[in-house]
Structure formats: structure tokens, C-alpha cells
Design an enzyme around this catalytic site. Structure first.
Site, PDB file in Angstrom:
ATOM      1  N   LYS A   1      12.554 -23.276  -4.804  1.00 24.60           N
ATOM      2  CA  LYS A   1      11.720 -24.478  -5.142  1.00 24.60           C
ATOM      3  C   LYS A   1      12.693 -25.237  -6.013  1.00 24.60           C
ATOM      4  CE  LYS A   1       7.838 -26.090  -7.732  1.00 24.60           C
ATOM      5  NZ  LYS A   1       6.617 -26.005  -8.520  1.00 24.60           N
TER       6      LYS A   1
ATOM      7  N   GLU B   1      19.759 -15.895  -8.790  1.00 23.19           N
ATOM      8  CA  GLU B   1      20.091 -14.794  -8.017  1.00 23.19           C
ATOM      9  C   GLU B   1      20.034 -15.479  -6.435  1.00 23.19           C
ATOM     10  OE1 GLU B   1      17.655 -15.193 -10.082  1.00 23.19           O
ATOM     11  OE2 GLU B   1      16.948 -13.202 -11.018  1.00 23.19           O
TER      12      GLU B   1
ATOM     13  N   GLY C   1       5.351 -21.844  -7.445  1.00 21.38           N
ATOM     14  CA  GLY C   1       6.292 -20.950  -6.530  1.00 21.38           C
ATOM     15  C   GLY C   1       5.537 -19.713  -6.072  1.00 21.38           C
TER      16      GLY C   1
ATOM     17  N   GLU D   1       1.913 -13.500 -13.237  1.00 23.94           N
ATOM     18  CA  GLU D   1       2.753 -14.719 -13.687  1.00 23.94           C
ATOM     19  C   GLU D   1       1.674 -15.862 -14.058  1.00 23.94           C
ATOM     20  OE1 GLU D   1       6.056 -16.607 -11.207  1.00 23.94           O
ATOM     21  OE2 GLU D   1       7.113 -15.502 -12.246  1.00 23.94           O
TER      22      GLU D   1
ATOM     23  N   HIS E   1      -1.506  10.659  -2.700  1.00 25.33           N
ATOM     24  CA  HIS E   1      -0.697  11.902  -3.042  1.00 25.33           C
ATOM     25  C   HIS E   1       0.429  11.492  -4.255  1.00 25.33           C
ATOM     26  CE1 HIS E   1      -2.402  13.850   0.237  1.00 25.33           C
ATOM     27  NE2 HIS E   1      -2.488  12.749   0.863  1.00 25.33           N
TER      28      HIS E   1
HETATM   29  O1  F6P Z   1      11.733 -20.957  -5.789  1.00 24.51           O
HETATM   30  P1  F6P Z   1      12.695 -20.957  -7.057  1.00 24.51           P
HETATM   31  O2  F6P Z   1      12.799 -22.160  -7.601  1.00 24.51           O
HETATM   32  O3  F6P Z   1      14.130 -20.391  -6.690  1.00 24.51           O
HETATM   33  O4  F6P Z   1      11.957 -19.962  -8.095  1.00 24.51           O
HETATM   34  C1  F6P Z   1      11.937 -18.534  -7.746  1.00 24.51           C
HETATM   35  C2  F6P Z   1      10.846 -18.005  -8.867  1.00 24.51           C
HETATM   36  O5  F6P Z   1      11.224 -17.845 -10.066  1.00 24.51           O
HETATM   37  C3  F6P Z   1      10.221 -18.032 -10.997  1.00 24.51           C
HETATM   38  O6  F6P Z   1      10.188 -19.499 -11.238  1.00 24.51           O
HETATM   39  C4  F6P Z   1      10.367 -17.312 -11.993  1.00 24.51           C
HETATM   40  O7  F6P Z   1      10.391 -15.937 -11.844  1.00 24.51           O
HETATM   41  C5  F6P Z   1       8.985 -17.907 -10.270  1.00 24.51           C
HETATM   42  O8  F6P Z   1       7.712 -18.860 -10.885  1.00 24.51           O
HETATM   43  C6  F6P Z   1       9.593 -18.404  -8.802  1.00 24.51           C
HETATM   44  O9  F6P Z   1       8.574 -18.366  -7.894  1.00 24.51           O
END
Ligand code: F6P
Length: 547
Positions: free
Chosen positions: A208, A214, A268, A354, A385
Site C-alpha cells: 500500500k 521487508e 491493509g 491489528e 493432537h
Molecule cells: O502494504 P504495506 O504498506 O507494505 O504494509 C504492509 C503491512 O504493514 C502494516 O502497515 C503494519 O504491519 C500493516 O497494517 C500492513 O498490512
């Protein structure tokens, strides 16, 4: 209400004293004394059937909970959301995941502009694009059709499409494999790259914000990997983006034609219905995605129009409020008895925790009651289990949501009746338990000595009276999955309104992100930050291992 403290409200106090009585109830007796309990505490909506009768509630409890809804203006705030009012007050945004699945002819205004045409323009673009990929018209840089899709995203840009692709395995288009990479741990991306060919792979960078650490690192690494084979010009055939941040997408080098946009009024964790659902469209085809949206829309219509007493998301939410705030249960176990829903508990973790894992009300005041419980779980029968021992005999009571389908997609004999039998047996066992007298009778019949029985009886006794919901559908199809997902979204909304928290922001994830950035600098340089001795010690160990 909602501007003062809910815990002081008369109805909250009434529920609190009512819960003292509930502490003495037995579910077994509630059923025995009322033959009409099952029909009175079950309902259908959007192709789903909810049985909430195995909870420690009576009609009086429900009446008080409906009063609580009115006290919290649930119906008004629900209407504000559907209308496009900016109910995400800390970010000054509308909350319109419901508009994403609204039909073309509807009208939803944000700042005076109808957003439905834009939504459908993007859906049309997703449709055209998926047809090109499926027909082989969209070709990789060597002229071969696409065989592998790699979705790079995390949180809401991963969990939704991952869960839905997995859940709709029975509907997958042949010859397309969809992979998901979320973790910044390089092992995640590395494992996928080892299994795909650059000339037939399409990377979807889903974010978003297009700033998430990451996702950006994984996307850059995938880009570098690709450039070992193709050229910069070839990137356009292999990288597409889904984002609200047009500028950052261009900066990354993705052509605007390859951008599938969405909007800041889509949270998100509520975004699988938007372009974030593109991996789903590629996996199962656009028509099935449309059915998924239609199922969610059916649940929206129900949530918006059904009276409180026959409103499935309201009832699911209220039973959760009762269990959390008045009976004091601190977690909820999600138990889908369907292998294809294996990712559903993970998906719900983000959705509920969240959204409602907050300790401050919308008005900035601390909550004086508990908010979101811990959400966790795994598919049945596997969970039986592993941790069901604790559900049956542990010191904490953990309500469970059992979710299953009456018919499977496979034709293997006996499996499905075994699955359903286990699902129904677990909720029955949690409720009925097994008394010491029943255990004694069994042990006597088996010839156990009186001495041995002294130890064994207590071990084999089940307290019972442990609550659960059961959600059934005929078959897990795109539309039932859409309805199920929307059911939990609205349950989350109902609870957020009652707890008076903003369910649509997530400030709690920010601090760790900032600290990680500075620690990463330290790990990659000779810099030394000032930390507590534990954190400094761990950083020193990591640096020593890198030398
Ligand atoms: O789509 P983005 O902006 O990479 O964010 C990924 C995720 O990181 C967060 O902002 C926080 O972990 C979530 O709310 C969101 O879904």
C-alpha cells in the site's frame, strides 16, 4: 456513549452483575431446560450457518448485549462506515472496503466523489490483465508465457491473497503457480527463486505504502536476481506493482501501465478485495474473484440491514464481547475443519489483533476494560493432537470457533464424515465434559483397582462448560469464502465500536520499525548505539558472528 467511560455505563454494570449469575450456569442444563435453544441461537446469512448456542448465554444476556450496542451507537457508526464518513479519525480517512465489493451501479461518496467507477475501472484492468496472462498473450522476455507468479508483500499485502489462494485451491487455473514471499528473512525469497525461471515468472510487488522495509528489500533483491538474466527493458514484462504510492512505484522502475492502484481508504488488512487480490485473480480466474466479492457483498447487505437480533456479525461480535469482557476469557481459538482454510487463523490474527489490539479509546482515554483477545489456532483435526489438551483440561477457558463445510471438493470415501465427526465431537466434548462419576463407572467396568482409581479419576475428568461457535457452509466456494471473510471483518468492526477503539489504524507497529532501522545501521557498520545491556549484548554477538 463513547465519549465517556463505557465501564461506568448502566448496561455495562448490568452485564457485569448478570455475568456473576452466568458463572453458575451449566451449558448442559441450558440445553436440557430449553428444547428450543438450538433454533433460537442459530441463523443463516450469505450462505453461512452460525450456531452460537454452545455459549454461556441466555435470551436475557442477548437483550443486555443489544442494549450495549445501542448505548455504543453501533448501528449509526456502521452506517457512517458504509456511507464513506471518515471514521478512521487518527488518519482522517474513510473506511470503505465494503465499497470494493459493491456492484457497479452503487454510489459511494468520498469527499463528494463517487468512488465506485474507479473501483470498477481497476477491476476491469485486473480482468484484462489476467486474461492476457492466462491466454499466454502476456509473454516473458524470451517470448514464453508466464507460469509462476511471485507476490512480494507483507501483512495485509500478503495474508489476504495468501489465505484466499490457499482456500480456493479447488478452483485454481491450470499451469499457473502462485508463490508468496513476505519475510525479510532471505531464506523466504531464496527458496522461491530457486524454484522459478526468470523468463516465465511474474513478480507482483504489493505494498500500500511502497515503503515497507521487508517488501522493498525483497523486491530489490528479486529485481537484482532477474537482472542476472534479463535486461532493464525486460523488467516491464516481469514486474508489476499494486500500491497507492504511484511516485514510489515509478521510482522503483515499474511502468505506470503495470501499476494496479488502490486508495488510502482501504486498510491493509481489509485490502484483499482491491487490486491486492490480483494474485487471487491470477490463481483462480476473474469470474471466481467476482464470486468472492459477491459473497462478501451479500454479507455486507445482511450486516447493514438485518436487525441486531438476527444479524450474524453482530451476534458473533457480541458473543465475543460477553466472553472477553464479562466472563474474562483472554483468547479465542480458531479451528477451521477444512485443510484449505489452513491460513485463515493467521489471516484473522492480523484482522482482529491489528484492528482491536489497542488500549486507548478514540477519544484518547485509556480503556478501562479489556479489548481484543489473543486470536490463534490451526486446522482440525491437526490441532486436536497438539493443543486441544489445554482447551479441554487447561486452567484457562478458551472459547473456540469451529468452521467447516458440509461437503468436500474431493471424492475420497470416509474422510469427510471423519472430519465432520471430529469437528462436532470437539464442541460437544468441550461443552459436556466428563464427570468424575462417569469416569469412575468407565474405570470400574474396565476392572481398575480402587487404589489406582484414586489417582486416575481426577486425571480423566473433563470440566466441560467450555463455549464455542460453529460456522457451517455447504461447500467452500469463492462466494462462501467471501461471506466468511466479511463476517469476521464486521465482527471485528462490532467489537471495535463497543471497545471504542479506532479499528483502522495501527500505530503499535511503528516503534519496532524505527528501532530496527537504527539497529540495522549498527549491524552493518562500526556504529554503536546506546541500548540496554541486553540489546547491546545481542548486537555485539551478531556483529561478532559476521566477522
Ligand atoms: O502494504 P504495506 O504498506 O507494505 O504494509 C504492509 C503491512 O504493514 C502494516 O502497515 C503494519 O504491519 C500493516 O497494517 C500492513 O498490512
Amino acid at each position: 456513549m463513547n465519549s465517556t467511560n463505557l465501564a461506568n455505563a448502566a448496561v455495562f454494570q448490568k452485564l457485569a452483575s448478570h455475568s456473576k449469575e452466568a458463572g453458575k450456569w451449566s451449558l448442559k442444563d441450558l440445553f436440557q431446560n430449553d428444547p428450543g435453544r438450538f433454533p433460537a441461537m442459530t441463523l443463516t446469512a450469505g450462505g453461512l450457518f452460525l450456531d452460537f448456542s454452545k455459549n454461556l448465554i441466555t435470551q436475557e444476556t442477548l437483550a443486555l448485549l443489544f442494549e450495549l450496542c445501542r448505548e455504543c451507537r453501533l448501528e449509526e457508526i456502521r452506517d457512517d462506515m458504509f456511507r464513506g464518513d471518515k471514521i478512521n479519525t487518527t488518519e482522517h480517512r474513510a473506511v470503505l472496503h465494503t465499497a470494493l465489493r459493491a456492484p457497479r451501479y452503487e454510489k459511494v461518496l468520498v469527499d463528494g466523489k463517487n468512488v465506485i467507477p474507479e473501483i470498477h475501472a481497476v477491476l476491469d484492468k485486473m480482468h484484462r490483465f489476467s486474461e492476457k496472462v492466462h491466454s499466454g498473450e502476456w509473454k516473458g522476455y524470451t517470448g514464453k508465457p508466464i507460469t509462476d507468479i511471485v507476490n512480494i508483500g507483507i501483512g495485509g499485502s500478503d495474508l489476504g491473497p495468501r489465505m484466499v489462494c490457499q482456500a480456493l485451491r479447488a478452483f485454481h487455473v491450470k499451469d499457473i503457480r502462485v508463490h508468496f514471499v513476505a519475510n525479510v528473512d532471505g531464506h523466504d525469497l531464496d527458496a522461491v527463486l530457486k524454484n522459478v525461471a526468470p523468463e516465465t515468472t511474474l513478480f507482483i510487488v504489493a505494498s500500500k505504502t511502497f515503503t515497507t522495509l521487508e517488501t522493498m528489500l525483497n523486491a530489490h533483491s528479486a529485481r537484482s536476481w532477474f537482472l542476472n538474466y534479463g535486461t532493464v527493458r525486460d523488467l516491464q514484462k516481469h514486474f508489476i506493482a499494486i500500491s497507492t504510492n504511484t511516485e514510489a512505484v515509478e521510482k522503483f522502475g515499474i511502468h505506470p501501465d503495470n501499476l494496479f492502484p488502490f486508495w488510502d481508504w482501504v486498510g491493509g488488512r481489509y485490502s484483499v478485495w482491491s487490486a491486492i487480490g490480483l494474485p487471487v485473480v491470477l490463481a483462480v480466474g476473474f469470474n471466481h474473484f467476482t464470486e468472492f466479492l459477491a459473497g462478501a457483498h451479500a454479507m455486507d447487505v445482511h450486516f447493514r440491514n438485518a436487525p441486531l437480533a438476527s444479524n450474524m456479525p453482530v451476534l458473533l461480535g457480541l458473543v465475543g464481547i460477553w466472553n472477553r469482557n464479562f466472563l474474562g476469557y483472554s483468547s479465542v481459538s480458531i479451528a477451521p475443519y477444512l485443510q484449505d482454510l489452513v491460513s485463515f487463523p493467521n489471516y484473522l490474527q492480523q484482522l482482529e489483533m491489528e484492528s482491536n489490539g489497542k488500549q486507548v479509546q478514540k477519544n484518547g482515554r485509556h480503556v478501562e476494560y479489556n479489548s481484543c483477545p489473543v486470536i490463534w489456532g490451526n486446522v482440525g483435526t491437526n490441532g486436536q493432537h497438539a493443543y486441544f489438551q489445554l482447551l479441554h483440561q487447561g486452567t484457562e477457558i478458551i472459547p473456540a470457533d469451529f468452521i467447516t463445510a458440509l461437503s468436500p471438493h474431493h471424492t475420497l470415501p470416509k474422510h469427510h464424515s471423519a472430519l465432520l465427526a471430529n469437528c462436532f465431537a470437539q464442541s460437544e466434548a468441550l461443552m459436556l465434559g466428563k464427570t468424575a462419576d462417569q469416569v469412575r463407572a468407565d474405570l470400574e467396568a474396565a476392572g481398575m483397582s480402587a487404589e489406582e482409581m484414586k489417582i486416575q479419576i481426577a486425571q480423566r475428568t473433563f470440566p466441560g462448560n467450555r463455549p464455542s461457535n460453529t460456522i457451517l457452509m455447504n461447500v467452500l466456494r469463492p462466494e462462501t469464502l467471501g461471506a466468511l471473510t466479511a463476517l469476521y471483518e464486521h465482527k471485528t468492526f462490532v467489537q471495535g465500536v463497543i471497545w471504542n477503539v479506532n479499528s483502522f489504524d495501527q500505530w503499535g507497529v511503528e516503534l519496532g520499525k524505527i528501532l530496527a532501522k537504527s539497529i540495522q545501521n549498527e549491524l552493518e557498520s562500526s556504529e554503536q548505539g546506546s541500548h540496554d545491556s541486553s540489546t547491546s549484548g545481542l548486537i555485539a554477538l551478531a556483529k561478532a558472528a559476521r566477522k
